[in-house]
Enzyme design. Structure first.
Site, short mmCIF file in Angstrom:
data_model
loop_
_atom_site.label_atom_id
_atom_site.label_comp_id
_atom_site.label_asym_id
_atom_site.label_seq_id
_atom_site.Cartn_x
_atom_site.Cartn_y
_atom_site.Cartn_z
N ARG A 40 0.86 -1.28 0.05
CA ARG A 40 -0.08 0.07 -0.01
C ARG A 40 0.89 1.22 -0.05
NH1 ARG A 40 -3.26 -2.97 -1.29
NH2 ARG A 40 -5.50 -3.34 -0.49
N GLU B 123 -3.93 7.32 -4.50
CA GLU B 123 -4.23 7.05 -5.82
C GLU B 123 -5.57 7.57 -6.15
OE1 GLU B 123 -4.00 2.53 -5.33
OE2 GLU B 123 -1.88 2.74 -4.77
N HIS C 256 -1.72 0.27 -9.77
CA HIS C 256 -2.06 -0.80 -8.81
C HIS C 256 -2.89 -1.76 -9.81
CE1 HIS C 256 -3.82 -1.00 -4.53
NE2 HIS C 256 -3.57 -2.11 -5.17
O1 A2R Z 1 1.39 -10.74 11.36
P1 A2R Z 1 2.76 -11.26 11.29
O2 A2R Z 1 3.53 -10.93 12.26
O3 A2R Z 1 2.72 -12.80 10.48
O4 A2R Z 1 3.28 -10.53 9.99
C1 A2R Z 1 2.97 -9.95 8.84
C2 A2R Z 1 3.49 -8.77 8.27
N1 A2R Z 1 3.26 -7.67 9.23
C3 A2R Z 1 4.03 -6.77 9.70
N2 A2R Z 1 5.47 -6.58 9.56
C4 A2R Z 1 6.24 -5.55 10.02
N3 A2R Z 1 5.51 -4.66 10.79
C5 A2R Z 1 4.44 -4.69 10.59
N4 A2R Z 1 3.74 -3.74 11.49
C6 A2R Z 1 3.43 -5.67 10.18
N5 A2R Z 1 2.19 -5.68 10.25
C7 A2R Z 1 2.01 -6.96 9.43
O5 A2R Z 1 3.04 -8.88 6.93
C8 A2R Z 1 2.69 -11.04 7.76
O6 A2R Z 1 4.02 -11.55 7.67
C9 A2R Z 1 2.69 -9.96 6.54
C10 A2R Z 1 1.22 -10.09 6.08
O7 A2R Z 1 0.98 -11.39 5.80
P2 A2R Z 1 -0.33 -11.50 5.21
O8 A2R Z 1 -1.34 -11.28 6.42
O9 A2R Z 1 -0.36 -13.41 4.88
O10 A2R Z 1 -0.90 -10.92 4.22
P3 A2R Z 1 -0.87 -11.15 2.56
O11 A2R Z 1 -1.81 -12.10 2.31
O12 A2R Z 1 0.45 -11.65 2.27
O13 A2R Z 1 -1.25 -9.75 1.93
C11 A2R Z 1 -0.30 -8.71 2.47
C12 A2R Z 1 -0.76 -7.23 1.79
C13 A2R Z 1 -2.17 -6.87 1.77
O14 A2R Z 1 -2.67 -6.57 3.10
C14 A2R Z 1 -2.54 -5.77 0.78
O15 A2R Z 1 -2.35 -4.71 1.35
C15 A2R Z 1 -1.25 -6.34 -0.48
O16 A2R Z 1 -0.56 -7.15 0.32
O17 A2R Z 1 -2.21 -6.93 -1.29
#
Ligand code: A2R
Length: 319
Positions: free
Chosen positions: A232, A261, A279
């Site tokens: 994002r 955007e 995007h």
């Molecule tokens: O929640 P964790 O510990 O598994 O870590 C997640 C990580 N994450 C962060 N890393 C560092 N600092 C933060 N504040 C933080 N918040 C979250 O990002 C996890 O490793 C990763 C997100 O993975 P998923 O929840 O499996 O999301 P996905 O499906 O990979 O999609 C990621 C993003 C979406 O939210 C859209 O914004 C974009 O990709 O399409």
């Protein structure tokens, strides 16, 4: 228990999703103009919202819909929704994880290669008639390089798998260390950026990650570094990025997402060391069809009184 009522379509989203909702349900479109009057007239009819991740569902909209009980979001990211406001009302929220991993991962890899190899500038080089005057300058390469993945979730791990096939050494930073993966973990984003040639950003948006990639991270990546953002726009401090690219403190950037955007700062567009995409991370026919199906299946499950297929993690699974 089955549920009935009007489905509100919150723009913008694709014609296919719009038509699919309209074909199965009593549906209304939230207008761009005259929203207050529309909501006064129709707000109490609405039981569910369908939106994509560029359709804003804020606290005011939620408050104007007293019978709203479900939000079906087409997109894995849901930073467009005021989740605390929804959950405070017990509103169910679904999203579309997993089905877009491959499309977003190939966008990240394509953007990294296009940026590092300067493919867009090379294309322009031919079109502008420069080839007869000499060869295009040599560039860096992705294969065998050190790549940092910021956010080793579903999409991050898919990206890492593609990078492994290119012989890249992958390391990562996430909130938590991921057990059982063959990649080095860094405790901080700065530490990761310092250790790699290329940094790919794929964390969720929202307040927790706003400005996570700031000047110290960009400076740690350095003048030979490439930043790729497929997460994002809010995750990267866009002013700091622009300054780093302009001052050559950062080598180059490949960007699929932006802070405001569809508006992209003119100063960014004017730079030669960026590759810009509108995007399109998940924007393939196949993936968008799968996302649409999952969105509608979540809505249908909720209307049938069944558990959501893919609730957002903040909800309990049995809601
Ligand atoms: O929640 P964790 O510990 O598994 O870590 C997640 C990580 N994450 C962060 N890393 C560092 N600092 C933060 N504040 C933080 N918040 C979250 O990002 C996890 O490793 C990763 C997100 O993975 P998923 O929840 O499996 O999301 P996905 O499906 O990979 O999609 C990621 C993003 C979406 O939210 C859209 O914004 C974009 O990709 O399409």
């Amino acid at each position: 228990m089955t549920r009935t009522g009007t489905i509100l379509r919150v723009p913008p989203f694709s014609q296919q999703l719009h038509d699919a909702v309209g074909a199965s349900y009593d549906a209304l479109d939230l207008p761009e103009e005259g929203r207050a009057d529309f909501l006064t007239a129709h707000g109490s009819e609405v039981v569910a919202i369908v939106c994509s991740n560029s359709g804003r569902v804020d606290a005011d909209l939620i408050a104007a819909l007293p019978n709203l009980a479900m939000i079906a979001n087409q997109g894995v990211g849901y930073d467009n929704i005021d989740v605390p406001a929804a959950l405070a009302r017990g509103i169910a929220v679904s999203h579309t994880p997993d089905v877009l991993d491959a499309a977003v991962a190939e966008t990240a890899l394509g953007l990294l290669i296009a940026t590092r190899r300067r493919f867009v500038a090379a294309d322009r080089f031919i079109r502008d008639g420069h080839w007869a005057d000499g060869s295009f300058p040599l560039t860096g390469q992705v294969s065998g390089s050190q790549v940092g993945v910021l956010g080793l979730g579903r999409i991050g791990r898919t990206i890492a798998g593609l990078l492994e096939a290119l012989g890249c050494e992958v390391s990562y930073h996430s909130r938590h260390e991921v057990p059982g993966v063959p990649y080095a973990y860094h405790q901080t984003a700065v530490g990761l950026a310092d250790a790699v040639d290329n940094l790919i950003v794929i964390v969720p948006g929202g307040p927790a990650t706003a400005g996570l990639v700031d000047r110290p991270v960009l400076d740690a990546l350095g003048p030979d570094g490439v930043l790729v953002n497929v997460a994002r726009g809010s995750v990267v401090d866009e002013d700091a990025l622009l300054a780093a690219l302009t001052d050559a403190r950062l080598g180059a950037a490949g960007l699929d997402v932006f802070a405001d955007e569809p508006h992209v700062p003119k100063a960014l567009v004017a730079l030669d060391n960026v590759v810009l995409l509108p995007h399109v991370g998940s924007a393939t026919e196949e993936t968008r069809a799968a996302m649409r199906t999952l969105t509608l299946d979540n809505l249908a499950a909720w209307l049938a009184g069944e558990p959501l297929l893919t609730p957002i993690p903040e909800m309990s699974r049995d809601q």
